[in-house]
Design an enzyme around this catalytic site. Sequence first.
Site: not given
Length: 347
Positions: A136, A181, A213, A237, A241
């Site tokens: 980000y 990852k 994943d 993020d 959620d």
Amino acid sequence: MKKIALIPGDGIGPEIIEAAVRVLDAVGRFEYVTCYAGGSAIDRFDDPLPETELEKMKACDAVLMGALGGPKWDNLPGGKRPEAGLLRLRKGLNVFANLRPVKIYPALKEASPLKNSVIGDGIDIMIVRELIGGIYFGRRQEGDEVAYDTLEYSADEVRRINEVACRLAGMRRGVVTSVDKANVLASSRLWRKATVAFYENHPEITLNHLYVDNAAMQLVVNPRQFDVIVTGNMFGDILSDEASVITGSIGMLPSASVGYPGEIALYEPIHGSAPDIAGKGIANPIATILSAALMLRFSFDMNDEADRIEAAVEAVLNKGLRTADLGGGEASLKTAEMTEAILSELK
Ligand code: NAD
């Protein structure tokens, strides 16, 4: 006396902050400094976060915020919008770790989209998300045919977020799951290497690794395996959620954004300003009250008082008391009534 910067903010913000202040006053003595950010600051100062307000906050020991934003300010240009104030606030306070406890109370099992057999006797996870680095904030270029964003982490950034995760795990069940990852991304391989090296000095903590994943799957298949999850900005993020919806209502979840130990931190519910119910006195104050409890625990070292508030919330839920968002129906408590119920448990 500890000084708390209060940002009531917009929509239901002032209603839920008032509730949290009543609960704080029941467990201790604090000084409050009202500050403006978001829509309320735009109305007053034509700026979603004036430097003077940020300075007022920095002069306090912690910041407790309601929520910012609403339709009234939606048509303003990007940098003038309430959300711009929120990003500047997080950056300005240098809060690099976002902590989101995800807890399913046994009394609210029915509100969760997960099966009872998956929830078992409850879920209690702490997600630690790196907040001011990663993709980000990386270099980016935007073109009509090609665009890119870059994901960069330094070993120092990985170490400092793990310091937070490790401290929390030490106060909990002692298990940290690092999510990356590393099978594909170079930045994740560095993340993993720096994480492994960090925990070599913390043998009291059990460290696990998951690819992102798989972590997304495990959160709904076997969430009880998790104690503390530590991860980068974008993975955090998304996963936080996902994790928050398994608890049932957005009106229940607190959050903390923290920096280095001893530095100022920001506490807020994870929900927004709920303009659809603002002014009706029916907002669930629990997420904000639990955010205040986090503030006592993390910023003021007032663990007993934080425990008492959390226990009082659990007790009212066990009694079957509900606000409308928790499915209270006809018997729903209003914001002030739920606050009173929590205050009586504290007595
Ligand atoms: P929201 O979280 O405000 O509301 C989503 C739904 O949940 C609404 O139906 C609302 O009534 C309900 N809800 C939220 N909090 C509740 C509570 N405490 N009790 C009962 N019901 C509750 O999300 P939204 O509608 O997408 O956003 C509204 C505004 O809030 C927007 O301007 C958005 O930008 C802003 N927002 C701010 C923050 C923040 O300040 N950190 C976070 C998210 C959204």
